[in-house]
Design an enzyme around this catalytic site. Structure first.
Site, PDB file in Angstrom:
ATOM      1  N   PRO A   1       0.834  -1.213   0.000  1.00  0.00           N
ATOM      2  CA  PRO A   1       0.000   0.000   0.000  1.00  0.00           C
ATOM      3  C   PRO A   1       0.862   1.253   0.000  1.00  0.00           C
ATOM      4  CG  PRO A   1      -0.050  -1.055   2.162  1.00  0.00           C
ATOM      5  CD  PRO A   1       0.716  -1.963   1.241  1.00  0.00           C
ATOM      6  N   GLU A   2       0.419   2.280  -0.715  1.00  0.00           N
ATOM      7  CA  GLU A   2       1.136   3.549  -0.712  1.00  0.00           C
ATOM      8  C   GLU A   2       0.444   4.505   0.261  1.00  0.00           C
ATOM      9  OE1 GLU A   2       3.366   5.092  -3.606  1.00  0.00           O
ATOM     10  OE2 GLU A   2       3.630   3.282  -4.766  1.00  0.00           O
TER      11      GLU A   2
END
Ligand SMILES: [Zn+2]
Length: 289
Positions: A2-3
């Protein structure tokens, strides 16, 4: 992985649904999920029990819950596939449930992680530059969405480096939270090739790429976060859909939305970089490293 926008979506969900609740009990169902907590499962469960969740905080992609009265942080590593789910306790347990905390609000906080690269660990909170962060996060710079992110100071630090701009964008000690996807999108928007050397770029151009990173992450956030992994969902179990709006990242051979030239893919730091050959000409000289 995930960013930042995805992690922020999770943080907001946790803030809305569990801050203020106290932890009644904790079941650790897989030892791998607490391997970063060196004193072990019984210690983690014991320390969490009776604590009140006072806040949900984030810096870059690092996420933690602030606990009271102990004032330690529960650092949540989402890894590749970790999810923080807030569920009614009667809901059947997920196949990859690793940790379950029962809250006095009547809900479960569940950590589900198929690959179990993520997990929970406790860390003391320390003050760095006027903010309280877990000691394991103390070396991480503020991210571009942090209200106290200092754009001018960051431009100066970036210009002081003699290396490729993309490498600096990914350096979490200079600016945090920019991963491969948002680095490529920011460079595309600012029309800069990632191999350009920072000390050959002007201050305004570096400012432009950092501002672009800020913008692209804000846009992702309003759309619920990017999702490239069906396993990655936010706290309410909804997938993000920002991936439809990407201009460069993952767009190999598709037309550049600005000029129509086919987006190219190049190798960079054992990963891929996506850019427009016309809008983002590569530097003539070979990069320093
Ligand atoms: Zn172009």
């Amino acid at each position: 992985m995930p960013e930042l926008p995805e992690v922020e979506v999770v943080r907001r969900g946790l803030e809305r649904h569990i801050v203020g609740a106290s932890i009644d009990s904790v079941d650790i169902l897989h030892p791998r999920a607490i391997r970063r907590h060196l004193p072990g499962a019984a210690d983690l469960a014991g320390q969490l029990t009776g604590e009140r969740i006072a806040g949900a905080d984030r810096r870059g992609k690092y996420l933690w819950l602030v606990l009271e009265p102990s004032t330690v942080a529960l650092v949540v590593h989402l890894g590749m596939s970790g999810q923080m789910l807030v569920q009614p306790p009667e809901l059947p347990t997920e196949k990859h449930l690793r940790i379950r905390a029962r809250l006095d609000s009547g809900l479960d906080l569940r950590f589900v992680d198929q690959r179990t690269f993520g997990g929970w660990a406790l860390a003391p909170l320390v003050e760095v530059d006027g903010s309280l962060v877990p000691d394991s996060v103390a070396h991480i710079a503020r991210d571009p969405l942090d209200p106290r992110f200092d754009l001018a100071a960051t431009v100066k630090v970036v210009r002081g480096k003699h290396t490729e701009i993309k490498r600096v964008l990914l350096d979490q000690t200079v600016v945090s939270g920019i991963g491969n996807i948002y680095a490529d999108e920011a460079l595309w928007r600012a029309q800069i090739h990632g191999n350009r050397l920072t000390d050959r770029l002007t201050g305004p151009r570096i400012r432009a790429v950092l501002t672009a990173a800020q913008q692209v992450m804000r846009e992702a956030l309003t759309q619920g976060g990017t999702s490239f992994d069906a396993l990655y969902v936010n706290v309410n179990g909804e997938s993000g859909y920002f991936d439809r709006s990407l201009s460069a990242y993952g767009q190999e051979d598709r037309p550049c939305p600005r000029c129509g030239t086919a987006i190219r893919r190049e190798k960079f730091m054992n990963r891929s970089s996506f850019s427009c050959p016309k809008c983002q000409p590569a530097p003539r000289r070979s990069p320093a490293r």
